[in-house]
Scaffold this motif. Structure first.
Motif, PDB file in Angstrom:
ATOM      1  N   UNK A   5      34.074  43.962  32.851  1.00  0.00           N
ATOM      2  CA  UNK A   5      34.918  44.925  33.675  1.00  0.00           C
ATOM      3  C   UNK A   5      34.141  45.676  34.590  1.00  0.00           C
ATOM      4  N   UNK A   6      32.836  46.254  34.288  1.00  0.00           N
ATOM      5  CA  UNK A   6      32.109  46.937  35.059  1.00  0.00           C
ATOM      6  C   UNK A   6      31.828  46.312  36.208  1.00  0.00           C
ATOM      7  N   UNK A   7      31.354  45.177  36.053  1.00  0.00           N
ATOM      8  CA  UNK A   7      30.668  44.231  37.409  1.00  0.00           C
ATOM      9  C   UNK A   7      31.888  43.811  38.265  1.00  0.00           C
ATOM     10  N   UNK A   8      33.042  43.569  37.643  1.00  0.00           N
ATOM     11  CA  UNK A   8      34.293  43.626  38.451  1.00  0.00           C
ATOM     12  C   UNK A   8      34.806  44.562  39.034  1.00  0.00           C
ATOM     13  N   UNK A   9      34.590  45.675  38.486  1.00  0.00           N
ATOM     14  CA  UNK A   9      35.102  46.912  39.351  1.00  0.00           C
ATOM     15  C   UNK A   9      34.218  47.244  40.345  1.00  0.00           C
ATOM     16  N   UNK A  10      32.996  47.183  40.136  1.00  0.00           N
ATOM     17  CA  UNK A  10      32.071  47.359  41.263  1.00  0.00           C
ATOM     18  C   UNK A  10      32.279  46.268  42.467  1.00  0.00           C
ATOM     19  N   UNK A  11      32.537  44.750  42.149  1.00  0.00           N
ATOM     20  CA  UNK A  11      32.658  43.901  42.977  1.00  0.00           C
ATOM     21  C   UNK A  11      33.887  44.484  43.724  1.00  0.00           C
ATOM     22  N   UNK A  12      35.122  44.668  43.105  1.00  0.00           N
ATOM     23  CA  UNK A  12      36.094  44.919  43.847  1.00  0.00           C
ATOM     24  C   UNK A  12      35.975  46.070  44.585  1.00  0.00           C
ATOM     25  N   UNK A  13      35.477  47.100  44.316  1.00  0.00           N
ATOM     26  CA  UNK A  13      35.164  48.369  45.152  1.00  0.00           C
ATOM     27  C   UNK A  13      34.348  48.027  45.983  1.00  0.00           C
ATOM     28  N   UNK A 142      40.487  48.227  39.072  1.00  0.00           N
ATOM     29  CA  UNK A 142      40.451  48.623  40.092  1.00  0.00           C
ATOM     30  C   UNK A 142      40.538  47.569  41.364  1.00  0.00           C
ATOM     31  N   UNK A 143      40.807  46.372  40.712  1.00  0.00           N
ATOM     32  CA  UNK A 143      40.883  45.094  41.609  1.00  0.00           C
ATOM     33  C   UNK A 143      42.248  45.098  42.581  1.00  0.00           C
ATOM     34  N   UNK A 144      43.070  45.770  42.530  1.00  0.00           N
ATOM     35  CA  UNK A 144      44.231  45.759  43.281  1.00  0.00           C
ATOM     36  C   UNK A 144      43.932  46.660  44.436  1.00  0.00           C
ATOM     37  N   UNK A 145      42.917  47.248  44.458  1.00  0.00           N
ATOM     38  CA  UNK A 145      42.529  47.956  45.795  1.00  0.00           C
ATOM     39  C   UNK A 145      42.075  47.064  46.602  1.00  0.00           C
ATOM     40  N   UNK A 146      41.201  46.306  46.178  1.00  0.00           N
ATOM     41  CA  UNK A 146      40.441  45.094  47.008  1.00  0.00           C
ATOM     42  C   UNK A 146      41.609  44.507  47.949  1.00  0.00           C
ATOM     43  N   UNK A 147      42.620  43.996  47.311  1.00  0.00           N
ATOM     44  CA  UNK A 147      43.604  43.183  47.986  1.00  0.00           C
ATOM     45  C   UNK A 147      44.372  43.923  48.801  1.00  0.00           C
ATOM     46  N   UNK A 148      44.947  45.235  48.741  1.00  0.00           N
ATOM     47  CA  UNK A 148      45.633  46.043  49.608  1.00  0.00           C
ATOM     48  C   UNK A 148      45.106  46.392  50.797  1.00  0.00           C
ATOM     49  N   UNK A 149      43.687  46.856  50.360  1.00  0.00           N
ATOM     50  CA  UNK A 149      42.934  47.244  51.512  1.00  0.00           C
ATOM     51  C   UNK A 149      42.431  46.331  52.490  1.00  0.00           C
ATOM     52  N   UNK A 150      42.381  45.135  52.040  1.00  0.00           N
ATOM     53  CA  UNK A 150      42.112  43.926  52.860  1.00  0.00           C
ATOM     54  C   UNK A 150      43.240  43.844  53.886  1.00  0.00           C
ATOM     55  N   UNK A 151      44.480  43.986  53.551  1.00  0.00           N
ATOM     56  CA  UNK A 151      45.655  43.779  54.233  1.00  0.00           C
ATOM     57  C   UNK A 151      45.845  45.131  55.078  1.00  0.00           C
ATOM     58  N   UNK A 187      52.345  53.137  48.366  1.00  0.00           N
ATOM     59  CA  UNK A 187      52.502  51.728  47.606  1.00  0.00           C
ATOM     60  C   UNK A 187      51.676  51.942  46.445  1.00  0.00           C
ATOM     61  N   UNK A 188      50.580  52.447  46.330  1.00  0.00           N
ATOM     62  CA  UNK A 188      49.554  52.316  45.160  1.00  0.00           C
ATOM     63  C   UNK A 188      50.452  52.965  44.076  1.00  0.00           C
ATOM     64  N   UNK A 189      50.620  54.297  44.479  1.00  0.00           N
ATOM     65  CA  UNK A 189      51.182  55.222  43.571  1.00  0.00           C
ATOM     66  C   UNK A 189      52.392  54.811  42.890  1.00  0.00           C
ATOM     67  N   UNK A 190      53.225  54.001  43.743  1.00  0.00           N
ATOM     68  CA  UNK A 190      54.430  53.551  43.067  1.00  0.00           C
ATOM     69  C   UNK A 190      54.120  52.526  42.226  1.00  0.00           C
ATOM     70  N   UNK A 191      53.059  51.629  42.492  1.00  0.00           N
ATOM     71  CA  UNK A 191      52.866  50.456  41.593  1.00  0.00           C
ATOM     72  C   UNK A 191      52.273  51.118  40.356  1.00  0.00           C
TER      73      UNK A 191
END
Length: 432
Positions: A5-13, A142-151, A187-191
């Protein structure tokens, strides 16, 4: 050992920061040739000024609330209380900020050159009030941040190309920043509210005051850190014109791109991860630090060397020859990713996770006092080049005194055996 999970979070961030800055890098060569150093200086100066209000509203909750949620992630009632306390406290701090901002408009001459830019950026502080970063960090999700920030990055880039056509269109840059900053955090807060079934309730002013009072040490630490970082730009504004501010902030912002791709993902992901390690035992937490330090060391050191060597090529490629005076600034501050990477380990990852908030405050306070005094002298007599040297000197100083403070606490950070390539490979492979 180091969990998946740590590596996934680092990758996502990493992706988040990549999007945050790569999309702007696509627009910068276009925009910089239109608005020039003066336009950039105006926007960057206002951004540095408004950062103080965002700092007050944020109040260090991204550190303290993250720490609380990490420890109580399975206790729903506690999570509800933590989120309610943060939101209510930030609302109070936002109201205070509004009054302070109105006063500053009348008495702070440098921001009166173009009042629209600071006003629209201040409105963006609403996004700080509702920012749910501490929630996702606390749950290590933290993965959701990656998708939304891309958009967000993609849409913002499209609008920049559509709306910025001439030098006078510079105001669209802070306007778009504010609109998308508020939109994405809402959006992130509501989610987060739906995903973690958070029930928000407005707490009493008395309780909010107690929360603000209880978390003051970490807040004061973030303030004093800001005093020797973003204050560089504010102080420079009293001794330099917008063009010279543009030269300095261009290099600073470009370095922030590199640093943010490396240090921010690592820092944000490590904080809750190391925190859990320390919750097991101090010894286990330190053992995780010992394993992680060599990885951070090599990554940030190589990044700094690369910036130093390729600074002329990078500035000219991205900003054009109008910004050639930014090249020496970038070379002077090129080792900041390495220095800040180490100070983050010493301060955020170790001191705060061990609850050494007062020690963290003392070290950063000493650095801020020296930094402000030195910055006034360096900026006055050596202009933006002096500001760059001041930034490097103060960041180096704070890193050194943090290390010495931890050594005095008998906390061993560096284990030379773990710096061997085979040990680093073993650390990465032993993910669970």
């Amino acid at each position: 050992m180091v969990k998946t999970r740590l590596f996934k979070n680092i990758a996502s961030l990493g992706i988040i920061q990549l999007v945050n800055y790569v999309f702007p890098l696509i627009t910068v060569p276009y925009v910089s040739r239109i608005i020039g150093p003066d336009g950039y200086g105006l926007i960057n100066y206002a951004t540095a000024f408004i950062a103080y209000f965002a700092l007050l509203i944020s109040y260090g909750f991204d550190l303290t609330a993250t720490r609380k949620i990490t420890l109580h992630s399975k206790e729903k009632e506690n999570i509800d209380n933590i989120v309610s306390e943060v939101i209510t406290s930030r609302l109070i701090l936002f109201v205070i900020s509004v009054f302070l901002f109105i006063i500053s408009i009348y008495f702070f001459n440098p921001i009166q050159k173009d009042i629209y830019v600071p006003v629209i950026l201040f409105i963006g502080c609403i996004a700080t009030v509702i920012s749910p970063q501490y929630i996702y960090q606390g749950f290590q999700d933290l993965q959701i941040f990656a998708k939304l920030n891309f958009i967000r990055g993609l849409v913002n880039t499209i609008f920049v190309f559509i709306l910025v056509k001439k030098a006078s269109d510079y105001y669209w840059i802070p306007t778009l920043t504010t609109i998308f900053f508020i939109g994405i955090n809402l959006f992130l807060f509501i989610l987060a509210k739906k995903k973690y079934k958070i029930n928000y309730k407005l707490i009493s002013l008395d309780k909010a005051y107690k929360v603000i009072l209880a978390e003051r040490m970490v807040f004061f630490s973030t303030v004093v850190i800001s005093l020797y970082t973003s204050t560089n730009v504010v102080v420079l504004g009293f001794f330099a014109n917008t063009r010279e501010i543009g030269y300095y902030t261009t290099s600073q912002n470009f370095l922030n791109i590199i640093s943010s791709l490396i240090t921010i993902p690592i820092s944000m992901s490590l904080y809750p991860f190391i925190g859990k390690g320390f919750s097991v035992s101090k010894e286990y937490g330190i053992s995780l630090i010992n394993r992680v330090v060599p990885i951070v060391f090599y990554i940030t050191f190589l990044a700094s060397i690369s910036i130093l060597i390729f600074a002329p090529w990078m500035i000219r490629l991205v900003y054009g020859h109008k910004f050639d005076n930014s090249i020496p600034v970038l070379q002077i501050i090129s080792f900041l990713p390495f220095i800040i990477g180490m100070s983050n380990i010493f301060g955020i990852q170790i001191m705060l996770n061990l609850g050494l908030d007062k020690l963290f405050f003392k070290t950063t306070f000493i650095a801020s006092v020296i930094g402000i005094l030195l910055n006034i002298v360096m900026s006055k007599y050596y202009g933006y080049i002096g500001t760059a040297w001041n930034c490097l000197i103060v960041e180096s100083f704070v890193t050194i005194i943090m290390y010495l403070a931890l050594k005095r606490e008998k906390i061993k950070i560096f284990v030379l055996d773990y710096f061997a390539p085979q040990e680093i490979i073993r650390t990465i492979k032993n993910r669970k």
